[in-house]
Design a protein around this motif. Structure first.
Motif, mmCIF file in Angstrom:
data_model
loop_
_atom_site.group_PDB
_atom_site.id
_atom_site.type_symbol
_atom_site.label_atom_id
_atom_site.label_comp_id
_atom_site.label_asym_id
_atom_site.label_seq_id
_atom_site.Cartn_x
_atom_site.Cartn_y
_atom_site.Cartn_z
ATOM 1 N N ALA B 95 0.874 -1.180 0.000
ATOM 2 C CA ALA B 95 0.000 0.000 0.000
ATOM 3 C C ALA B 95 0.909 1.228 0.000
ATOM 4 O O ALA B 95 2.056 1.154 0.446
ATOM 5 C CB ALA B 95 -0.915 0.010 1.236
ATOM 6 N N PRO B 96 0.446 2.361 -0.518
ATOM 7 C CA PRO B 96 1.290 3.555 -0.543
ATOM 8 C C PRO B 96 1.664 4.020 0.865
ATOM 9 O O PRO B 96 0.905 3.837 1.816
ATOM 10 C CB PRO B 96 0.416 4.610 -1.256
ATOM 11 C CG PRO B 96 -0.965 4.071 -1.255
ATOM 12 C CD PRO B 96 -0.875 2.581 -1.128
ATOM 13 N N GLY B 97 2.847 4.580 0.988
ATOM 14 C CA GLY B 97 3.316 5.128 2.259
ATOM 15 C C GLY B 97 2.641 6.458 2.518
ATOM 16 O O GLY B 97 3.260 7.506 2.419
ATOM 17 N N ASP B 98 1.379 6.371 2.864
ATOM 18 C CA ASP B 98 0.510 7.537 2.957
ATOM 19 C C ASP B 98 0.131 7.772 4.413
ATOM 20 O O ASP B 98 -0.692 7.047 4.975
ATOM 21 C CB ASP B 98 -0.754 7.258 2.115
ATOM 22 C CG ASP B 98 -1.787 8.355 2.244
ATOM 23 O OD1 ASP B 98 -1.422 9.480 2.619
ATOM 24 O OD2 ASP B 98 -2.963 8.071 1.970
ATOM 25 N N ASP B 100 1.090 10.430 8.264
ATOM 26 C CA ASP B 100 1.902 11.432 8.940
ATOM 27 C C ASP B 100 3.289 10.897 9.202
ATOM 28 O O ASP B 100 4.270 11.613 9.262
ATOM 29 C CB ASP B 100 1.249 11.813 10.273
ATOM 30 C CG ASP B 100 -0.236 12.035 10.130
ATOM 31 O OD1 ASP B 100 -0.624 12.725 9.168
ATOM 32 O OD2 ASP B 100 -1.007 11.503 10.953
ATOM 33 N N ARG B 101 3.350 9.565 9.418
ATOM 34 C CA ARG B 101 4.653 8.950 9.612
ATOM 35 C C ARG B 101 4.574 7.464 9.294
ATOM 36 O O ARG B 101 3.488 6.900 9.187
ATOM 37 C CB ARG B 101 5.164 9.163 11.035
ATOM 38 C CG ARG B 101 4.339 8.498 12.101
ATOM 39 C CD ARG B 101 4.824 8.930 13.504
ATOM 40 N NE ARG B 101 4.042 8.276 14.513
ATOM 41 C CZ ARG B 101 4.470 7.226 15.225
ATOM 42 N NH1 ARG B 101 5.698 6.771 15.051
ATOM 43 N NH2 ARG B 101 3.685 6.647 16.115
ATOM 44 N N LEU B 102 5.752 6.866 9.140
ATOM 45 C CA LEU B 102 5.860 5.428 8.906
ATOM 46 C C LEU B 102 6.514 4.791 10.130
ATOM 47 O O LEU B 102 7.380 5.405 10.763
ATOM 48 C CB LEU B 102 6.737 5.142 7.683
ATOM 49 C CG LEU B 102 6.277 5.671 6.326
ATOM 50 C CD1 LEU B 102 7.269 5.239 5.244
ATOM 51 C CD2 LEU B 102 4.877 5.173 5.984
ATOM 52 N N ILE B 103 6.101 3.576 10.422
ATOM 53 C CA ILE B 103 6.749 2.801 11.472
ATOM 54 C C ILE B 103 7.245 1.502 10.844
ATOM 55 O O ILE B 103 6.469 0.793 10.199
ATOM 56 C CB ILE B 103 5.766 2.452 12.612
ATOM 57 C CG1 ILE B 103 5.305 3.736 13.306
ATOM 58 C CG2 ILE B 103 6.424 1.531 13.625
ATOM 59 C CD1 ILE B 103 4.366 3.464 14.472
ATOM 60 N N PHE B 123 4.325 0.172 8.549
ATOM 61 C CA PHE B 123 2.962 0.684 8.647
ATOM 62 C C PHE B 123 2.971 2.193 8.409
ATOM 63 O O PHE B 123 3.872 2.897 8.847
ATOM 64 C CB PHE B 123 2.381 0.411 10.040
ATOM 65 C CG PHE B 123 2.240 -1.052 10.345
ATOM 66 C CD1 PHE B 123 1.061 -1.724 10.053
ATOM 67 C CD2 PHE B 123 3.298 -1.762 10.905
ATOM 68 C CE1 PHE B 123 0.936 -3.080 10.313
ATOM 69 C CE2 PHE B 123 3.183 -3.123 11.171
ATOM 70 C CZ PHE B 123 1.998 -3.785 10.881
ATOM 71 N N ALA B 124 1.949 2.660 7.714
ATOM 72 C CA ALA B 124 1.738 4.104 7.577
ATOM 73 C C ALA B 124 0.730 4.504 8.654
ATOM 74 O O ALA B 124 -0.315 3.858 8.801
ATOM 75 C CB ALA B 124 1.186 4.426 6.188
ATOM 76 N N VAL B 125 1.057 5.540 9.408
ATOM 77 C CA VAL B 125 0.176 5.988 10.481
ATOM 78 C C VAL B 125 -0.535 7.265 10.044
ATOM 79 O O VAL B 125 0.114 8.264 9.712
ATOM 80 C CB VAL B 125 0.967 6.248 11.785
ATOM 81 C CG1 VAL B 125 0.005 6.524 12.934
ATOM 82 C CG2 VAL B 125 1.874 5.068 12.115
ATOM 83 N N LEU B 132 -0.876 -1.381 7.027
ATOM 84 C CA LEU B 132 0.292 -2.125 6.543
ATOM 85 C C LEU B 132 0.671 -1.607 5.167
ATOM 86 O O LEU B 132 -0.164 -1.562 4.266
ATOM 87 C CB LEU B 132 -0.050 -3.618 6.452
ATOM 88 C CG LEU B 132 1.076 -4.548 5.982
ATOM 89 C CD1 LEU B 132 2.174 -4.633 7.024
ATOM 90 C CD2 LEU B 132 0.533 -5.948 5.690
ATOM 91 N N CYS B 133 1.936 -1.186 4.995
ATOM 92 C CA CYS B 133 2.317 -0.773 3.638
ATOM 93 C C CYS B 133 3.474 -1.572 3.048
ATOM 94 O O CYS B 133 3.690 -1.491 1.840
ATOM 95 C CB CYS B 133 2.504 0.735 3.519
ATOM 96 S SG CYS B 133 3.823 1.449 4.413
#
Lengths: 149, 149, 149, 149
Positions: B95-98, B100-103, B123-125, B132-133
């Motif tokens: 999934a796109p990294g869309d 506020d932040r990524l973990i 994960f994209a938050v 899940l990205c």
């Protein structure tokens, strides 16, 4: 290497325009050297901010430029008005990214209607000599009805 | 998830020190959230310069932070005085990294004497919700007699 | 683990029927243990003809059963009248396939409209105890208008 | 392609002997066509018992023969008295294994002291014409002090 027919006569301009619209490629200082039907080469000068703790270019940066080179090799074969998405990529880091610059070369192995599989190699250039530092594979998906920009 | 015994009582300090000495992690603004025996979490705030042409975090950046999270999960189990090298990593961008932040969360699946295999998820938050990205796998090699710094 | 809704109420029968129509699965003696929405388990008894030179199950056989387990995990989520194709798979062999039998468990990580990404693990069962011997990832493609048989 | 120096003058006999001692290769009917320093070719005739539900060779079989071809390409460069272990392999299935036979060609990309990275391609041969059906990568580990048999 296979001989591919581009499905978009403007493929080179389309790829260059897409590359130029990627802020991250500019952020790391990568440049698009060449794009031909089914192949793409990206160059990256060594910069201190791109390194890991031993002064070599970070493996994540190596992955980023070869992912891009393979993705644009795939995009060079896409139909007009489409965009390309990385489904997955895999790379083996076989030597440290040690040199004045890195060169990432992506090449399409098989272009299907929906999926394009490409292979890539990254070389570290030091004193004019190239050393293989990574080999990679990528699966990309063509989004036929979603323009790139 | 397996339960791992660290072979270095100072593993957390050693991992943090190594992370802090990676200029590229600072260049993209990644931060080390936590490290426990066999696991590591890295966080990355969304920044315009990390994006591709559609405004999502570049797949190469996603790869870089999960490669690091898995590598530090492996490094947390290394003996004192050693360092860890990425042999290969593979990721599927699902999934796109869309957000506020990524973990990025890395976790060791199997720790051998020389090689450590880890799995990872990114994960994209967005608005407090995780999507899940990416899913990833990494093989790392322990260099027993070569200190990290 | 994610909770998946099957898109075909007869998914279990469809998966079993597809498995039963694969001559190679019968040739190696693999059996389908279970299939639930987004997950599948395959079992393989140790047989001398499946081994490599050290008496362990050949890595290619380990790959074959986990590829199938992940593929059927994906297929359990497909729409009626469709079939599923393996796009790519990758596995890390982390311990020899040493035991009375192997168990391969595949699980969907993300189910898109066209592509399904799954993860898998293979365990060797010896004296009732399971040892992880491989971790894997697979990308499968749904062929919506091409029935499986 | 790189030019490799074998570290064992008897590499060809050692590879053939190892191949002949793998019951699974005999079970599927694979034969070793050739082995040169850093390269290996394996051939597999189409047989009904090797197929999946559509009559093509099962993807797991394609994986098994290219894993072996890459592993023996690596083994051809090993020192006397050693053996080689597959650490991981990854393959993209780009076309069905549709033909009278399959040919798997493995080739070393980089031979380190401990790890050897190889690339591979599988072709389906039909009416004398080769069609690419899979591309693969493998990481193998040399066990210097553990003989192959």
């Amino acid at each position: 290497m296979a001989n591919f027919e581009p499905r978009n006569p403007d493929f080179a301009a389309v790829v260059r325009s897409s590359f130029d619209s990627q802020p991250f490629m500019a952020h790391i200082g990568a440049s698009l050297v060449s794009v031909t039907p089914g192949a793409c080469e990206i160059s990256l000068d060594h910069r201190p901010e791109l390194t890991q703790q031993h002064g070599f270019v970070h493996g994540g940066v190596v992955g980023a430029i070869i992912d891009s080179a393979m993705g644009y090799a795939a995009f060079s074969l896409a139909v007009p008005g489409s965009s390309v998405l990385t489904v997955e990529y895999k790379l083996n880091l076989v030597a440290p990214g040690d040199g004045d610059r890195l060169i990432a070369r992506g090449e399409v192995a098989r272009a299907g209607r929906t999926l394009i599989v490409s292979r890539g190699e990254v070389f570290a250039v030091k004193n004019g000599e190239e050393t293989l530092c990574a080999v990679a594979t990528q699966t990309a998906m063509i989004l036929a009805d979603r323009p790139d920009s």
